[in-house]
Write a protein that holds these residues in place. Structure first.
Motif, PDB file in Angstrom:
ATOM      1  N   UNK A  51       0.845  -1.189   0.000  1.00 22.30           N
ATOM      2  CA  UNK A  51       0.000   0.000   0.000  1.00 22.30           C
ATOM      3  C   UNK A  51       0.883   1.242   0.000  1.00 22.30           C
ATOM      4  N   UNK A  52       0.624   2.170  -0.884  1.00 22.33           N
ATOM      5  CA  UNK A  52       1.358   3.436  -0.905  1.00 22.33           C
ATOM      6  C   UNK A  52       0.451   4.553  -0.403  1.00 22.33           C
ATOM      7  N   UNK A  53       1.002   5.742  -0.337  1.00 19.32           N
ATOM      8  CA  UNK A  53       0.244   6.864   0.229  1.00 19.32           C
ATOM      9  C   UNK A  53      -0.918   7.318  -0.643  1.00 19.32           C
ATOM     10  N   UNK A  54      -0.962   6.896  -1.895  1.00 18.78           N
ATOM     11  CA  UNK A  54      -2.025   7.318  -2.803  1.00 18.78           C
ATOM     12  C   UNK A  54      -3.151   6.293  -2.926  1.00 18.78           C
ATOM     13  N   UNK A  55      -3.028   5.152  -2.248  1.00 19.58           N
ATOM     14  CA  UNK A  55      -4.060   4.115  -2.326  1.00 19.58           C
ATOM     15  C   UNK A  55      -5.315   4.549  -1.578  1.00 19.58           C
ATOM     16  N   UNK A  56      -6.455   4.595  -2.267  1.00 19.56           N
ATOM     17  CA  UNK A  56      -7.703   5.027  -1.612  1.00 19.56           C
ATOM     18  C   UNK A  56      -8.315   3.876  -0.811  1.00 19.56           C
ATOM     19  N   UNK A  57      -8.007   3.813   0.481  1.00 24.52           N
ATOM     20  CA  UNK A  57      -8.441   2.676   1.286  1.00 24.52           C
ATOM     21  C   UNK A  57      -9.354   3.047   2.453  1.00 24.52           C
ATOM     22  N   UNK A  58      -9.372   4.300   2.881  1.00 24.39           N
ATOM     23  CA  UNK A  58     -10.115   4.678   4.078  1.00 24.39           C
ATOM     24  C   UNK A  58     -11.514   5.176   3.740  1.00 24.39           C
ATOM     25  N   UNK A  59     -12.547   4.578   4.356  1.00 27.21           N
ATOM     26  CA  UNK A  59     -13.889   5.148   4.197  1.00 27.21           C
ATOM     27  C   UNK A  59     -13.954   6.477   4.944  1.00 27.21           C
ATOM     28  N   UNK A  60     -15.000   7.227   4.711  1.00 25.40           N
ATOM     29  CA  UNK A  60     -15.085   8.581   5.235  1.00 25.40           C
ATOM     30  C   UNK A  60     -14.999   8.632   6.759  1.00 25.40           C
ATOM     31  N   UNK A  61     -15.604   7.668   7.450  1.00 25.66           N
ATOM     32  CA  UNK A  61     -15.585   7.684   8.920  1.00 25.66           C
ATOM     33  C   UNK A  61     -14.162   7.508   9.447  1.00 25.66           C
ATOM     34  N   UNK A  62     -13.395   6.628   8.851  1.00 28.80           N
ATOM     35  CA  UNK A  62     -12.013   6.384   9.283  1.00 28.80           C
ATOM     36  C   UNK A  62     -11.141   7.584   8.941  1.00 28.80           C
ATOM     37  N   UNK A  63     -11.292   8.124   7.731  1.00 32.24           N
ATOM     38  CA  UNK A  63     -10.514   9.291   7.325  1.00 32.24           C
ATOM     39  C   UNK A  63     -10.807  10.478   8.234  1.00 32.24           C
ATOM     40  N   UNK A  64     -12.078  10.664   8.604  1.00 24.84           N
ATOM     41  CA  UNK A  64     -12.455  11.763   9.496  1.00 24.84           C
ATOM     42  C   UNK A  64     -11.817  11.581  10.859  1.00 24.84           C
ATOM     43  N   UNK A  65     -11.810  10.355  11.362  1.00 24.54           N
ATOM     44  CA  UNK A  65     -11.190  10.098  12.661  1.00 24.54           C
ATOM     45  C   UNK A  65      -9.676  10.321  12.603  1.00 24.54           C
ATOM     46  N   UNK A  66      -9.032   9.853  11.547  1.00 17.86           N
ATOM     47  CA  UNK A  66      -7.578  10.049  11.407  1.00 17.86           C
ATOM     48  C   UNK A  66      -7.222  11.529  11.288  1.00 17.86           C
ATOM     49  N   UNK A  67      -8.090  12.306  10.644  1.00 19.54           N
ATOM     50  CA  UNK A  67      -7.827  13.732  10.455  1.00 19.54           C
ATOM     51  C   UNK A  67      -8.306  14.567  11.638  1.00 19.54           C
TER      52      UNK A  67
END
Length: 139
Positions: free
Chosen positions: A1-17
């Motif tokens: 997996x690289x940094x450009x791989x779209x793997x996070x759903x919106x809920x996970x991305x929101x939590x990470x951010x």
């Protein structure tokens, strides 16, 4: 997996951010961070997107409005793109110079055009003499 791989759903991305999912939807509508879409049209964020979301939050906390942030991100993306192109052209030039040593010497021609020369040669110069006399001297 690289940094450009779209793997996070919106809920996970929101939590990470550290943001609310609705904020991510708003940023998507404004074009600040545009995630990839699955076949079912749900958003998928990459790690690069999450880093960009954190950067947006930082700039927003410093008092920048969303339009200013959008413009900064646009310019940063343009700089990254141009830097990659420069690296690509430098590599192509280096490959060309290795493939044909001594064949890349240039000079300016008489009319201002670019003239390719062999290594160790000089451009031919015109040695013509032009005589000019004012009109009053001819009378």
């Amino acid at each position: 997996m690289d940094e450009l791989s779209p793997v996070f759903p919106i809920a996970v991305a929101a939590e990470l951010a550290g943001m609310h999912p609705q904020t991510l939807r708003q940023y998507d509508r404004l074009g600040l961070v545009v995630p990839r879409r699955t076949a079912g049209q749900s958003r998928r964020y990459s790690m690069r997107d999450v880093v960009q979301l954190r950067e947006i939050a930082r700039m927003s906390a410093e008092g920048l409005n969303l339009e200013g942030i959008r413009r900064i991100l646009e310019l940063e993306n343009q700089v990254s793109s141009l830097s990659a192109r420069v690296r690509e052209l430098e590599a192509a030039l280096a490959d060309e110079m290795l493939a044909r040593p001594g064949r890349r010497v240039f000079a300016a021609g008489e009319s201002g055009d670019v003239v390719s020369l062999r290594a160790g040669t000089r451009a031919k110069k015109s040695n013509q003499v032009v005589v000019w006399r004012p009109w009053s001297a001819r009378d």
